[in-house]
Design a protein around this motif. Structure first.
Motif, PDB file in Angstrom:
ATOM      1  N   PRO A  10       0.826  -1.216   0.000  1.00  0.00           N
ATOM      2  CA  PRO A  10       0.000   0.000   0.000  1.00  0.00           C
ATOM      3  C   PRO A  10       0.855   1.258   0.000  1.00  0.00           C
ATOM      4  CG  PRO A  10      -0.899  -1.602   1.537  1.00  0.00           C
ATOM      5  CD  PRO A  10       0.414  -2.167   1.079  1.00  0.00           C
ATOM      6  N   GLY A  11       0.406   2.261  -0.760  1.00  0.00           N
ATOM      7  CA  GLY A  11       1.118   3.528  -0.847  1.00  0.00           C
ATOM      8  C   GLY A  11       2.099   3.613  -2.000  1.00  0.00           C
ATOM      9  N   LYS A  12       2.384   2.498  -2.660  1.00  0.00           N
ATOM     10  CA  LYS A  12       3.323   2.489  -3.776  1.00  0.00           C
ATOM     11  C   LYS A  12       2.582   2.577  -5.107  1.00  0.00           C
ATOM     12  CE  LYS A  12       6.924   1.975  -1.106  1.00  0.00           C
ATOM     13  NZ  LYS A  12       7.954   3.033  -0.949  1.00  0.00           N
ATOM     14  N   THR A  13       3.348   2.710  -6.188  1.00  0.00           N
ATOM     15  CA  THR A  13       2.777   2.883  -7.517  1.00  0.00           C
ATOM     16  C   THR A  13       3.230   1.762  -8.445  1.00  0.00           C
ATOM     17  OG1 THR A  13       2.678   5.287  -7.273  1.00  0.00           O
ATOM     18  CG2 THR A  13       2.637   4.429  -9.510  1.00  0.00           C
ATOM     19  N   VAL A  14       2.296   1.244  -9.248  1.00  0.00           N
ATOM     20  CA  VAL A  14       2.653   0.270 -10.276  1.00  0.00           C
ATOM     21  C   VAL A  14       2.482   0.918 -11.649  1.00  0.00           C
ATOM     22  CG1 VAL A  14       2.030  -1.733  -8.889  1.00  0.00           C
ATOM     23  CG2 VAL A  14       0.312  -0.683 -10.358  1.00  0.00           C
ATOM     24  N   THR A  15       3.241   0.417 -12.617  1.00  0.00           N
ATOM     25  CA  THR A  15       3.160   0.895 -13.996  1.00  0.00           C
ATOM     26  C   THR A  15       2.637  -0.227 -14.883  1.00  0.00           C
ATOM     27  OG1 THR A  15       4.997   2.437 -13.681  1.00  0.00           O
ATOM     28  CG2 THR A  15       4.468   1.822 -15.936  1.00  0.00           C
ATOM     29  N   ILE A  16       1.658   0.095 -15.710  1.00  0.00           N
ATOM     30  CA  ILE A  16       1.054  -0.892 -16.612  1.00  0.00           C
ATOM     31  C   ILE A  16       1.389  -0.523 -18.049  1.00  0.00           C
ATOM     32  CG2 ILE A  16      -1.128  -1.833 -17.458  1.00  0.00           C
ATOM     33  CD1 ILE A  16      -1.309  -0.390 -14.101  1.00  0.00           C
ATOM     34  N   HIS A  17       1.882  -1.508 -18.800  1.00  0.00           N
ATOM     35  CA  HIS A  17       2.201  -1.315 -20.214  1.00  0.00           C
ATOM     36  C   HIS A  17       1.153  -2.039 -21.048  1.00  0.00           C
ATOM     37  CE1 HIS A  17       3.990  -3.181 -23.900  1.00  0.00           C
ATOM     38  NE2 HIS A  17       4.282  -1.915 -24.139  1.00  0.00           N
ATOM     39  N   TRP A  18       0.609  -1.341 -22.061  1.00  0.00           N
ATOM     40  CA  TRP A  18      -0.391  -1.928 -22.964  1.00  0.00           C
ATOM     41  C   TRP A  18       0.013  -1.656 -24.406  1.00  0.00           C
ATOM     42  CZ3 TRP A  18      -4.369   0.697 -25.994  1.00  0.00           C
ATOM     43  CH2 TRP A  18      -5.297  -0.198 -26.577  1.00  0.00           C
ATOM     44  N   ASN A  19      -0.005  -2.703 -25.203  1.00  0.00           N
ATOM     45  CA  ASN A  19       0.407  -2.598 -26.605  1.00  0.00           C
ATOM     46  C   ASN A  19      -0.819  -2.745 -27.506  1.00  0.00           C
ATOM     47  OD1 ASN A  19       1.795  -2.563 -29.017  1.00  0.00           O
ATOM     48  ND2 ASN A  19       2.492  -4.694 -28.873  1.00  0.00           N
ATOM     49  N   PHE A  20      -1.109  -1.722 -28.300  1.00  0.00           N
ATOM     50  CA  PHE A  20      -2.238  -1.721 -29.236  1.00  0.00           C
ATOM     51  C   PHE A  20      -1.685  -1.991 -30.624  1.00  0.00           C
ATOM     52  CE2 PHE A  20      -5.551   0.987 -31.592  1.00  0.00           C
ATOM     53  CZ  PHE A  20      -6.463  -0.059 -31.627  1.00  0.00           C
ATOM     54  N   ASN A  21      -1.888  -3.228 -31.109  1.00  0.00           N
ATOM     55  CA  ASN A  21      -1.306  -3.633 -32.390  1.00  0.00           C
ATOM     56  C   ASN A  21      -2.404  -3.775 -33.436  1.00  0.00           C
ATOM     57  OD1 ASN A  21      -0.104  -4.912 -34.564  1.00  0.00           O
ATOM     58  ND2 ASN A  21       1.331  -6.034 -33.278  1.00  0.00           N
ATOM     59  N   THR A  22      -2.276  -3.006 -34.493  1.00  0.00           N
ATOM     60  CA  THR A  22      -3.278  -3.039 -35.572  1.00  0.00           C
ATOM     61  C   THR A  22      -2.623  -3.221 -36.940  1.00  0.00           C
ATOM     62  OG1 THR A  22      -3.225  -0.614 -35.658  1.00  0.00           O
ATOM     63  CG2 THR A  22      -4.934  -1.641 -34.299  1.00  0.00           C
ATOM     64  N   SER A  23      -1.453  -3.847 -36.965  1.00  0.00           N
ATOM     65  CA  SER A  23      -0.738  -4.008 -38.235  1.00  0.00           C
ATOM     66  C   SER A  23      -1.463  -4.951 -39.190  1.00  0.00           C
ATOM     67  CB  SER A  23       0.679  -4.536 -37.967  1.00  0.00           C
ATOM     68  OG  SER A  23       0.620  -5.787 -37.294  1.00  0.00           O
ATOM     69  N   HIS A  24      -2.458  -5.687 -38.691  1.00  0.00           N
ATOM     70  CA  HIS A  24      -3.198  -6.628 -39.528  1.00  0.00           C
ATOM     71  C   HIS A  24      -4.299  -5.950 -40.341  1.00  0.00           C
ATOM     72  CE1 HIS A  24      -5.505  -6.053 -35.844  1.00  0.00           C
ATOM     73  NE2 HIS A  24      -6.592  -6.380 -36.537  1.00  0.00           N
ATOM     74  N   LEU A  25      -4.575  -4.667 -40.057  1.00  0.00           N
ATOM     75  CA  LEU A  25      -5.669  -3.975 -40.745  1.00  0.00           C
ATOM     76  C   LEU A  25      -5.391  -3.865 -42.244  1.00  0.00           C
ATOM     77  CD1 LEU A  25      -6.570  -1.067 -38.285  1.00  0.00           C
ATOM     78  CD2 LEU A  25      -7.764  -3.236 -38.624  1.00  0.00           C
ATOM     79  N   ASP A  26      -6.444  -4.072 -43.043  1.00  0.00           N
ATOM     80  CA  ASP A  26      -6.288  -4.022 -44.498  1.00  0.00           C
ATOM     81  C   ASP A  26      -7.526  -3.365 -45.101  1.00  0.00           C
ATOM     82  OD1 ASP A  26      -5.509  -4.369 -47.106  1.00  0.00           O
ATOM     83  OD2 ASP A  26      -6.002  -6.506 -47.180  1.00  0.00           O
ATOM     84  N   GLY A  27      -7.368  -2.160 -45.660  1.00  0.00           N
ATOM     85  CA  GLY A  27      -8.446  -1.513 -46.380  1.00  0.00           C
ATOM     86  C   GLY A  27      -9.469  -0.793 -45.542  1.00  0.00           C
ATOM     87  N   ALA A  28      -9.267  -0.732 -44.232  1.00  0.00           N
ATOM     88  CA  ALA A  28     -10.224  -0.026 -43.367  1.00  0.00           C
ATOM     89  C   ALA A  28      -9.525   0.379 -42.078  1.00  0.00           C
ATOM     90  CB  ALA A  28     -11.434  -0.916 -43.063  1.00  0.00           C
ATOM     91  N   HIS A  29     -10.022   1.435 -41.496  1.00  0.00           N
ATOM     92  CA  HIS A  29      -9.453   1.873 -40.228  1.00  0.00           C
ATOM     93  C   HIS A  29     -10.353   1.403 -39.082  1.00  0.00           C
ATOM     94  CE1 HIS A  29     -12.602   4.886 -40.446  1.00  0.00           C
ATOM     95  NE2 HIS A  29     -12.347   5.202 -39.174  1.00  0.00           N
ATOM     96  N   LEU A  30      -9.838   1.535 -37.864  1.00  0.00           N
ATOM     97  CA  LEU A  30     -10.595   1.218 -36.654  1.00  0.00           C
ATOM     98  C   LEU A  30     -10.587   2.438 -35.739  1.00  0.00           C
ATOM     99  CD1 LEU A  30      -9.517  -2.385 -35.528  1.00  0.00           C
ATOM    100  CD2 LEU A  30     -11.643  -1.694 -36.634  1.00  0.00           C
TER     101      LEU A  30
END
Length: 307
Positions: A10-30
């Motif tokens: 308690p009282g400490k801080t954690v860091t969260i890493h999140w990777n958003f990968n959309t290299s598979h997209l073809d012909g349309a955006h998200l």
């Protein structure tokens, strides 16, 4: 996702890493709605860290006419801890090749969460949801997306001399790794350590023999230290920002690095200075040493500390 550290208090801080990968997209955006949050025990209350729409564009088509390879991505400064974290955990090992391949193509987000001082102990789960057209995509590493908030304390010390016993308590509902360090010091001041590591069961109390003069418990990946030989110890440590100089005439002095001030030490002050190694208990001082300590504390030469 990756969490640093995986164990905290308690009282400490954690860091969260999140990777958003959309290299598979073809012909349309998200343009999905992304939700990143933390679910705490035991009532599963949710704290949202991120709840926004994130846009992603289709990948660039390869051209046979291009003789030179064009850069497709901005350089991503991925911390080594993130790369190392992908080597741990069953689901991360299974998808290791895929994850490492997609790291440069991904868009990396970092969130911090400070655990309140009165936060419940136990296992905290991470929420990672990508909502698109009514469908939800979850983290590929969700089996490992959690961290622990823990606390180990000394309950009491009983007995005398070499027949003392310390009772320790795990306050968490989760199993918690701990390490016992026993220190023995010979007449020449040489220290030897004996170590033992084990897991404490949830809400468990355990007696620990403390026949040695100095016994410590380490937990929270060894960042937290609990003294087992005294219930409320106060230790003395010398100011390590001050230079100690021994003259040829036998006199000793202390000098500050950023000015010309110097302190000539009496034999009693020199002895206390030498002994203030961070494990010298204030309770062990004689009345004369306490008088010397008071003067040296006023000059900022020795400080009180707790492990």
């Amino acid at each position: 996702m990756s969490i640093f550290p995986k164990r905290t208090i308690p009282g400490k801080t954690v860091t969260i890493h999140w990777n958003f990968n959309t290299s598979h997209l073809d012909g349309a955006h998200l343009y999905p709605l992304v939700k990143i949050g933390i679910k705490d025990p035991p009532k599963n209350n949710i704290t949202m860290l991120f709840e926004e729409h994130v846009i992603a564009f289709p990948d660039q088509k390869k051209s046979k006419k291009e003789s030179l390879q064009k850069l497709k991505y901005l350089n991503k400064n991925i911390p080594l801890l993130v790369l190392a974290d992908y080597l741990e955990g069953p689901c991360k090992r299974e998808k290791l090749v895929e994850i490492l391949t997609n790291i440069q193509a991904g868009r990396h987000y970092y969130f911090t969460y400070t655990i309140p001082h009165d936060a419940p102990l136990g296992k905290y789960s991470l929420i990672s949801e990508v909502h698109n057209n009514g469908n939800v995509k979850y983290s590929k590493t969700r089996l490992d997306d959690h961290f622990w908030v823990e606390k180990i304390s000394l309950v009491t010390v009983t007995g005398k001399g070499k027949d003392r016993t310390a009772v320790i308590r795990n306050h968490s509902e989760e199993r918690t790794p701990v390490k016992i360090v026993r220190c023995s010091i010979d007449l020449n001041g040489h220290m030897e350590s004996e170590m033992e590591a084990f897991e404490m069961n949830p809400k468990d109390t355990k007696p620990i023999s403390i026949s040695e003069e100095k016994v410590f418990l380490l937990y929270n990946e060894e960042r937290e230290t609990v003294t087992l030989t005294e219930e409320e110890p106060i230790y003395l440590v010398k100011n390590h920002e001050i230079l100690s100089i021994s003259k040829k005439n036998g006199l000793d002095c202390l000098m500050e690095k950023d000015n010309d001030e110097a302190y000539w030490l009496s034999p009693e002050a020199k002895d206390l200075w030498d002994k203030s190694d961070g494990l010298l208990s204030k309770n062990s001082l004689s009345e004369k040493e306490k008088e010397v300590l008071k003067e040296m504390e006023e000059q900022g030469l020795i400080k009180q500390t707790r492990l």
